[in-house]
Design a protein around this motif. Structure first.
Motif, PDB file in Angstrom:
ATOM      1  N   LYS A  48      14.625 -66.941  -2.678  1.00 41.21           N
ATOM      2  CA  LYS A  48      13.781 -66.723  -1.510  1.00 41.21           C
ATOM      3  C   LYS A  48      12.403 -67.301  -1.798  1.00 41.21           C
ATOM      4  O   LYS A  48      11.800 -67.004  -2.820  1.00 41.21           O
ATOM      5  N   ARG A  90       8.279 -68.031  -1.051  1.00 44.69           N
ATOM      6  CA  ARG A  90       7.176 -67.205  -0.591  1.00 44.69           C
ATOM      7  C   ARG A  90       5.875 -67.985  -0.715  1.00 44.69           C
ATOM      8  O   ARG A  90       5.798 -68.995  -1.410  1.00 44.69           O
ATOM      9  N   HIS A 113      12.276 -74.414   3.635  1.00 36.59           N
ATOM     10  CA  HIS A 113      12.011 -73.225   4.454  1.00 36.59           C
ATOM     11  C   HIS A 113      10.551 -73.094   4.872  1.00 36.59           C
ATOM     12  O   HIS A 113      10.082 -71.999   5.208  1.00 36.59           O
ATOM     13  N   ARG A 133       9.695 -71.305   8.201  1.00 39.85           N
ATOM     14  CA  ARG A 133      10.179 -69.920   8.158  1.00 39.85           C
ATOM     15  C   ARG A 133       9.307 -69.050   7.255  1.00 39.85           C
ATOM     16  O   ARG A 133       8.941 -67.933   7.620  1.00 39.85           O
ATOM     17  N   VAL A 134       8.955 -69.554   6.101  1.00 41.21           N
ATOM     18  CA  VAL A 134       8.139 -68.794   5.146  1.00 41.21           C
ATOM     19  C   VAL A 134       6.722 -68.611   5.672  1.00 41.21           C
ATOM     20  O   VAL A 134       6.175 -67.504   5.652  1.00 41.21           O
ATOM     21  N   ALA A 150       6.570 -66.157   8.702  1.00 39.75           N
ATOM     22  CA  ALA A 150       6.769 -64.774   8.247  1.00 39.75           C
ATOM     23  C   ALA A 150       5.513 -64.272   7.539  1.00 39.75           C
ATOM     24  O   ALA A 150       5.101 -63.121   7.721  1.00 39.75           O
ATOM     25  N   HIS A 151       4.882 -65.134   6.780  1.00 45.77           N
ATOM     26  CA  HIS A 151       3.677 -64.757   6.029  1.00 45.77           C
ATOM     27  C   HIS A 151       2.525 -64.351   6.953  1.00 45.77           C
ATOM     28  O   HIS A 151       1.752 -63.450   6.624  1.00 45.77           O
ATOM     29  N   PRO A 203       7.521 -63.822  12.249  1.00 43.29           N
ATOM     30  CA  PRO A 203       8.786 -64.389  11.769  1.00 43.29           C
ATOM     31  C   PRO A 203       9.616 -65.000  12.898  1.00 43.29           C
ATOM     32  O   PRO A 203       9.474 -64.626  14.060  1.00 43.29           O
ATOM     33  N   ASP A 236      16.090 -65.020  11.988  1.00 48.81           N
ATOM     34  CA  ASP A 236      16.001 -65.441  10.589  1.00 48.81           C
ATOM     35  C   ASP A 236      16.391 -64.271   9.695  1.00 48.81           C
ATOM     36  O   ASP A 236      15.612 -63.352   9.460  1.00 48.81           O
ATOM     37  N   ARG A 251      16.895 -64.226   6.539  1.00 47.98           N
ATOM     38  CA  ARG A 251      16.277 -64.249   5.213  1.00 47.98           C
ATOM     39  C   ARG A 251      14.810 -63.816   5.242  1.00 47.98           C
ATOM     40  O   ARG A 251      14.370 -63.034   4.429  1.00 47.98           O
ATOM     41  N   TYR A 252      14.038 -64.349   6.153  1.00 50.39           N
ATOM     42  CA  TYR A 252      12.593 -64.090   6.185  1.00 50.39           C
ATOM     43  C   TYR A 252      12.149 -63.320   7.433  1.00 50.39           C
ATOM     44  O   TYR A 252      10.972 -63.043   7.595  1.00 50.39           O
ATOM     45  N   ASP A 263      12.565 -60.448  10.871  1.00 58.51           N
ATOM     46  CA  ASP A 263      12.392 -59.030  11.162  1.00 58.51           C
ATOM     47  C   ASP A 263      13.664 -58.541  11.843  1.00 58.51           C
ATOM     48  O   ASP A 263      13.816 -58.656  13.064  1.00 58.51           O
TER      49      ASP A 263
END
Length: 108
Positions: free
Chosen positions: A2, A4, A38, A41-42, A45-46, A50, A54, A56-57, A59
């Protein structure tokens, strides 16, 4: 694995523009300056936004609220991509219409 956002990672630059906000959802256009795994997506989400669907990242609770269960797809779409043709070296732009599912989820 994953990904970040972190100081020790490789640089990943994007800018985004809000296109529409409705029903606690945003439609955005993202402009990539780099191309990391990603990345969109990352980064989204950060910042607390999000991508719908998704696993993986994203909600999961919001996804379930929106559709009564997990969406059937990731709501991320490349509507336009430009690149240099590998043989002719000419600029090439490819477009694909935004799926109707996107408008549908924004309408609620």
């Amino acid at each position: 694995m994953k990904m970040r956002v972190g100081r020790e990672g490789e640089e990943a630059r994007s800018t985004y523009q809000l296109m529409e906000y409705r029903n606690d959802l945003s439609s955005i256009t993202v402009f990539l300056e780099t191309g990391r795994t990603h990345q969109i997506r990352v980064q989204m989400a950060h910042v607390g936004a999000p991508i719908v669907g998704d696993v993986r990242y994203g909600d999961g609770a919001l996804d379930a609220k929106l559709s009564g269960g997990p969406p059937s797809r990731l709501f991320l779409h490349a509507y336009r991509i430009s690149l240099q043709h590998p043989h002719t070296k000419k600029s090439l732009t490819i477009r694909a219409p935004v799926p109707e599912e996107f408008a549908g989820i924004m309408r609620g």
